[in-house]
Design a protein around this motif. Structure first.
Motif, PDB file in Angstrom:
ATOM      1  N   PRO A   1      -3.825  56.163  69.261  1.00 41.01           N
ATOM      2  CA  PRO A   1      -3.587  54.963  70.063  1.00 41.01           C
ATOM      3  C   PRO A   1      -3.380  53.696  69.213  1.00 41.01           C
ATOM      4  N   ASP A   2      -3.839  53.729  67.963  1.00 42.75           N
ATOM      5  CA  ASP A   2      -3.681  52.544  67.112  1.00 42.75           C
ATOM      6  C   ASP A   2      -2.408  52.587  66.271  1.00 42.75           C
ATOM      7  N   GLY A   3      -1.535  53.524  66.580  1.00 41.72           N
ATOM      8  CA  GLY A   3      -0.280  53.585  65.855  1.00 41.72           C
ATOM      9  C   GLY A   3      -0.263  54.691  64.823  1.00 41.72           C
ATOM     10  N   ALA A   4       0.927  54.958  64.294  1.00 38.31           N
ATOM     11  CA  ALA A   4       1.077  56.037  63.322  1.00 38.31           C
ATOM     12  C   ALA A   4       2.364  55.831  62.540  1.00 38.31           C
TER      13      ALA A   4
ATOM     14  N   PHE B   1       8.152  45.137  55.660  1.00 38.98           N
ATOM     15  CA  PHE B   1       7.644  46.504  55.810  1.00 38.98           C
ATOM     16  C   PHE B   1       6.118  46.539  55.893  1.00 38.98           C
ATOM     17  N   TYR B   2       5.470  45.835  54.993  1.00 43.83           N
ATOM     18  CA  TYR B   2       4.006  45.946  54.905  1.00 43.83           C
ATOM     19  C   TYR B   2       3.310  45.259  56.074  1.00 43.83           C
ATOM     20  N   ASP B   3       3.966  44.261  56.654  1.00 40.91           N
ATOM     21  CA  ASP B   3       3.402  43.625  57.860  1.00 40.91           C
ATOM     22  C   ASP B   3       3.431  44.615  59.014  1.00 40.91           C
ATOM     23  N   TYR B   4       4.559  45.319  59.172  1.00 43.76           N
ATOM     24  CA  TYR B   4       4.665  46.304  60.251  1.00 43.76           C
ATOM     25  C   TYR B   4       3.619  47.403  60.075  1.00 43.76           C
ATOM     26  N   LEU B   5       3.397  47.774  58.839  1.00 48.04           N
ATOM     27  CA  LEU B   5       2.450  48.837  58.527  1.00 48.04           C
ATOM     28  C   LEU B   5       1.039  48.479  58.980  1.00 48.04           C
ATOM     29  N   GLU B   6       0.707  47.233  58.906  1.00 43.41           N
ATOM     30  CA  GLU B   6      -0.668  46.823  59.200  1.00 43.41           C
ATOM     31  C   GLU B   6      -0.922  46.539  60.668  1.00 43.41           C
ATOM     32  N   GLU B   7       0.115  46.469  61.456  1.00 41.65           N
ATOM     33  CA  GLU B   7      -0.081  45.989  62.818  1.00 41.65           C
ATOM     34  C   GLU B   7      -0.392  47.068  63.846  1.00 41.65           C
ATOM     35  N   GLY B   8      -0.605  48.292  63.419  1.00 40.99           N
ATOM     36  CA  GLY B   8      -0.894  49.342  64.385  1.00 40.99           C
ATOM     37  C   GLY B   8       0.316  49.727  65.215  1.00 40.99           C
TER      38      GLY B   8
ATOM     39  N   GLU C   1      11.739  59.165  51.183  1.00 47.09           N
ATOM     40  CA  GLU C   1      11.680  59.765  49.848  1.00 47.09           C
ATOM     41  C   GLU C   1      12.338  58.874  48.783  1.00 47.09           C
ATOM     42  N   ARG C   2      13.081  57.873  49.231  1.00 48.66           N
ATOM     43  CA  ARG C   2      13.647  56.908  48.258  1.00 48.66           C
ATOM     44  C   ARG C   2      12.565  56.036  47.642  1.00 48.66           C
ATOM     45  N   VAL C   3      11.510  55.780  48.414  1.00 46.65           N
ATOM     46  CA  VAL C   3      10.414  54.935  47.928  1.00 46.65           C
ATOM     47  C   VAL C   3       9.080  55.551  48.388  1.00 46.65           C
ATOM     48  N   PRO C   4       8.797  56.772  47.912  1.00 46.18           N
ATOM     49  CA  PRO C   4       7.649  57.514  48.447  1.00 46.18           C
ATOM     50  C   PRO C   4       6.320  56.792  48.277  1.00 46.18           C
ATOM     51  N   GLN C   5       6.268  55.910  47.307  1.00 46.85           N
ATOM     52  CA  GLN C   5       4.990  55.229  47.046  1.00 46.85           C
ATOM     53  C   GLN C   5       4.594  54.264  48.156  1.00 46.85           C
ATOM     54  N   VAL C   6       5.518  53.966  49.081  1.00 46.50           N
ATOM     55  CA  VAL C   6       5.182  52.987  50.121  1.00 46.50           C
ATOM     56  C   VAL C   6       4.511  53.630  51.343  1.00 46.50           C
ATOM     57  N   LEU C   7       4.515  54.953  51.396  1.00 46.37           N
ATOM     58  CA  LEU C   7       3.886  55.597  52.558  1.00 46.37           C
ATOM     59  C   LEU C   7       2.372  55.435  52.486  1.00 46.37           C
ATOM     60  N   PRO C   8       1.734  55.244  53.633  1.00 45.40           N
ATOM     61  CA  PRO C   8       0.274  55.135  53.640  1.00 45.40           C
ATOM     62  C   PRO C   8      -0.348  56.513  53.409  1.00 45.40           C
ATOM     63  N   GLU C   9      -1.663  56.555  53.301  1.00 43.93           N
ATOM     64  CA  GLU C   9      -2.342  57.817  53.040  1.00 43.93           C
ATOM     65  C   GLU C   9      -2.153  58.806  54.193  1.00 43.93           C
ATOM     66  N   ARG C  10      -2.235  58.287  55.406  1.00 43.95           N
ATOM     67  CA  ARG C  10      -2.094  59.147  56.581  1.00 43.95           C
ATOM     68  C   ARG C  10      -0.705  58.969  57.168  1.00 43.95           C
ATOM     69  N   PHE C  11       0.048  60.036  57.228  1.00 42.46           N
ATOM     70  CA  PHE C  11       1.326  59.947  57.922  1.00 42.46           C
ATOM     71  C   PHE C  11       1.754  61.330  58.398  1.00 42.46           C
TER      72      PHE C  11
END
Ligand SMILES: Nc1ncnc2c1ncn2[C@@H]1O[C@H](COP(=O)(O)OP(=O)(O)O)[C@@H](O)[C@H]1O
Ligand SMILES: [Mg+2]
Length: 151
Positions: free
Chosen positions: A31-34, A100-107, A116-126
């Motif tokens: 429910p908090d996003g993914a 990108f990082y703002d969207y990532l934090e907003e749930g 796969e072009r920038v794999p390091q940007v994926l969070p731990e859970r995906f």
């Protein structure tokens, strides 16, 4: 849902339906996003899958390919579906400039093509959605893997 979940589809419509099914699952379990990372060759159906997810996550929107914009945002206020296509990304600065990082934090619910072009940007859970051609006309095999036991 057992994992990995493997679905075979025979049309873009069926791939959209698979995307919608995952989206319904995410609404219930996350429910908090993914974050969903979509991989596979050009034209294999990543955007079709995301379009199907969009019919559930942002029902008033019509998801189009963000190839030329890197990102498109659907829905809101409240729940938003953020659709990235990183095929044309040059470097991580491009991601910063589209927030990108703002969207990532907003749930939010993020669907990311070509992560796969920038794999390091994926969070731990995906969640991972891998699509490949089966060899049959219009045949696709979609493999969905969740982040640990959540799926
Ligand atoms: N089983 C299928 N699933 C998804 N798309 C399919 C399928 N069979 C044929 N297609 C076609 O393949 C193309 C997929 O395009 P698109 O979703 O934009 O791919 P991608 O985002 O991976 O580059 C569309 O033209 C679609 O009609
Ligand atoms: Mg695409």
């Amino acid at each position: 849902m057992r994992q990995p979940l493997v679905i075979e589809t025979h049309s873009a419509r069926e791939t959209e339906a698979a995307g919608a099914a995952l989206a319904r699952d995410l609404l219930e379990k996350e429910p908090d996003g993914a974050v969903v990372a979509l991989s596979g060759d050009l034209g294999v159906g990543k955007t079709a899958f995301a379009r199907g997810a969009g019919t559930v996550l942002a029902p008033d929107a019509c998801v189009q390919s963000p190839t030329y914009t890197l990102v498109r945002v659907y829905g809101g206020p409240g729940r938003q579906m953020i659709h990235f296509d990183l095929y044309r990304i040059q470097d991580e600065d491009d991601l910063l400039s589209v927030g990108f990082y703002d969207y990532l934090e907003e749930g939010n619910f993020l669907f990311i093509e070509w992560s796969e072009r920038v794999p390091q940007v994926l969070p731990e859970r995906f969640y991972r959605v891998e699509i490949e051609r089966t060899g049959e006309p219009d045949g696709r095999r979609i493999r969905i893997t969740g982040p640990g036991e959540a799926l």
